[in-house]
Design a protein around this motif. Sequence first.
Motif, short mmCIF file in Angstrom:
data_model
loop_
_atom_site.label_atom_id
_atom_site.label_comp_id
_atom_site.label_asym_id
_atom_site.label_seq_id
_atom_site.Cartn_x
_atom_site.Cartn_y
_atom_site.Cartn_z
N ILE A 1 13.51 5.76 -0.16
CA ILE A 1 14.67 6.20 -0.94
C ILE A 1 14.22 6.76 -2.28
N ALA A 2 13.25 6.09 -2.92
CA ALA A 2 12.75 6.58 -4.20
C ALA A 2 12.18 7.98 -4.07
N THR A 3 11.46 8.23 -2.98
CA THR A 3 10.90 9.55 -2.75
C THR A 3 12.00 10.59 -2.58
N ASP A 4 13.00 10.25 -1.77
CA ASP A 4 14.09 11.20 -1.50
C ASP A 4 14.86 11.54 -2.77
N PHE A 5 15.26 10.52 -3.51
CA PHE A 5 16.08 10.76 -4.69
C PHE A 5 15.25 11.32 -5.84
N GLY A 6 13.95 11.07 -5.82
CA GLY A 6 13.09 11.66 -6.84
C GLY A 6 12.90 13.15 -6.66
N GLU B 1 23.28 16.00 1.93
CA GLU B 1 22.18 16.01 2.89
C GLU B 1 21.48 14.65 2.91
N LEU B 2 21.23 14.07 1.73
CA LEU B 2 20.61 12.75 1.69
C LEU B 2 21.51 11.71 2.33
N ILE C 1 16.68 -1.82 -4.64
CA ILE C 1 16.99 -0.59 -3.91
C ILE C 1 18.14 0.15 -4.58
N GLU C 2 19.18 -0.59 -4.96
CA GLU C 2 20.32 0.04 -5.63
C GLU C 2 19.90 0.65 -6.97
N GLY C 3 19.01 -0.06 -7.69
CA GLY C 3 18.53 0.48 -8.96
C GLY C 3 17.73 1.75 -8.78
N THR C 4 16.95 1.82 -7.71
CA THR C 4 16.17 3.02 -7.43
C THR C 4 17.10 4.22 -7.19
N VAL C 5 18.16 3.98 -6.41
CA VAL C 5 19.13 5.05 -6.14
C VAL C 5 19.82 5.48 -7.43
N ALA C 6 20.29 4.49 -8.20
CA ALA C 6 21.03 4.80 -9.42
C ALA C 6 20.17 5.57 -10.41
N GLN C 7 18.91 5.20 -10.53
CA GLN C 7 18.02 5.88 -11.47
C GLN C 7 17.84 7.34 -11.08
N GLY C 8 17.60 7.60 -9.80
CA GLY C 8 17.42 8.97 -9.36
C GLY C 8 18.69 9.79 -9.51
N LEU C 9 19.83 9.18 -9.21
CA LEU C 9 21.09 9.90 -9.32
C LEU C 9 21.47 10.19 -10.77
N ALA C 10 21.24 9.22 -11.65
CA ALA C 10 21.63 9.41 -13.04
C ALA C 10 20.92 10.61 -13.64
N ALA C 11 19.63 10.74 -13.38
CA ALA C 11 18.88 11.87 -13.92
C ALA C 11 19.39 13.19 -13.34
N ALA C 12 19.65 13.21 -12.04
CA ALA C 12 20.12 14.44 -11.40
C ALA C 12 21.52 14.82 -11.88
N ILE C 13 22.39 13.85 -12.05
CA ILE C 13 23.74 14.14 -12.52
C ILE C 13 23.72 14.65 -13.95
N ASP D 1 0.86 -1.18 0.00
CA ASP D 1 0.00 0.00 0.00
C ASP D 1 0.89 1.23 0.00
N PRO D 2 0.59 2.25 -0.80
CA PRO D 2 1.43 3.45 -0.82
C PRO D 2 1.61 4.06 0.56
N ALA D 3 0.60 3.95 1.41
CA ALA D 3 0.70 4.48 2.76
C ALA D 3 0.51 3.33 3.75
N LEU D 4 1.60 2.88 4.38
CA LEU D 4 1.50 1.81 5.35
C LEU D 4 0.68 2.27 6.55
N SER D 5 -0.09 1.34 7.11
CA SER D 5 -0.87 1.68 8.29
C SER D 5 0.06 1.87 9.48
N GLU D 6 -0.44 2.54 10.48
CA GLU D 6 0.35 2.77 11.69
C GLU D 6 0.77 1.45 12.31
N ARG D 7 -0.10 0.45 12.25
CA ARG D 7 0.23 -0.86 12.82
C ARG D 7 1.35 -1.55 12.03
#
Length: 212
Positions: A75-80, A95-96, A132-144, A11-17
């Motif tokens: 991580i996807a949210t942060d690097f996005g 900062e990240l 997870i590594e792919g998510t980071v690399a994708q966000g970084l590649a676009a920013a770089i 779920d995009p938003a995990l429940s508090e539990r």
Amino acid sequence: MPPLVSTSQPDPALSERHIRILDAAERVFARAGFHAATMQDVAAEAGMSPGNLYRYFSSKDAIIAGMAERDRSLIATDFGELCPDNGALLDQLEELGRKHLVRQPREKAVIALQIWAEAARNPEMARMCADIEGTVAQGLAAAIGEAKHNGELPPRLDEHRFLLAVSMMADGFFCRRGMDPAFDEATAADTLFASMRQLAQTMLLPEADVQP
């Protein structure tokens, strides 16, 4: 550990539990390790009965899958959100890095060591790490690419080797932090990010390899 059983599409938003259980599981796994910890241990840490825990996660494997997906989403949210409007890219990356490497509890580093050890022999765990590594690399590649275009980074920066070097330094930081309770995080972080900035200016492609 048997192959991980993937949870249903998160779920995009995990429940508090759910969040409470995942946080409790992280503490238990950091203390006892994946193999020694039991669902009963996680339930006790989360302040619920084992039967209630099973309503949310069917096994330890499902909990680990939930932890991996939660981290990947964060991580996807942060690097996005890397964007020239938010300042210099290397400042944003530092900062990240401090957020994920330094300000997180040490238990995160301890668990990372366990996950990497499992990934060496568990294909499903290895896939989660790769995601997870792919998510980071994708966000970084676009920013770089954007930073090279606007002149912040050298046009000849070897993106592949730069990202590889930074990721290996970050992995080493996590390993040292997880293994050594007396690890000097502040000095190590300063060294890591100073090295990142130096590499961004010196890890260049040969001029002949740069497309006009």
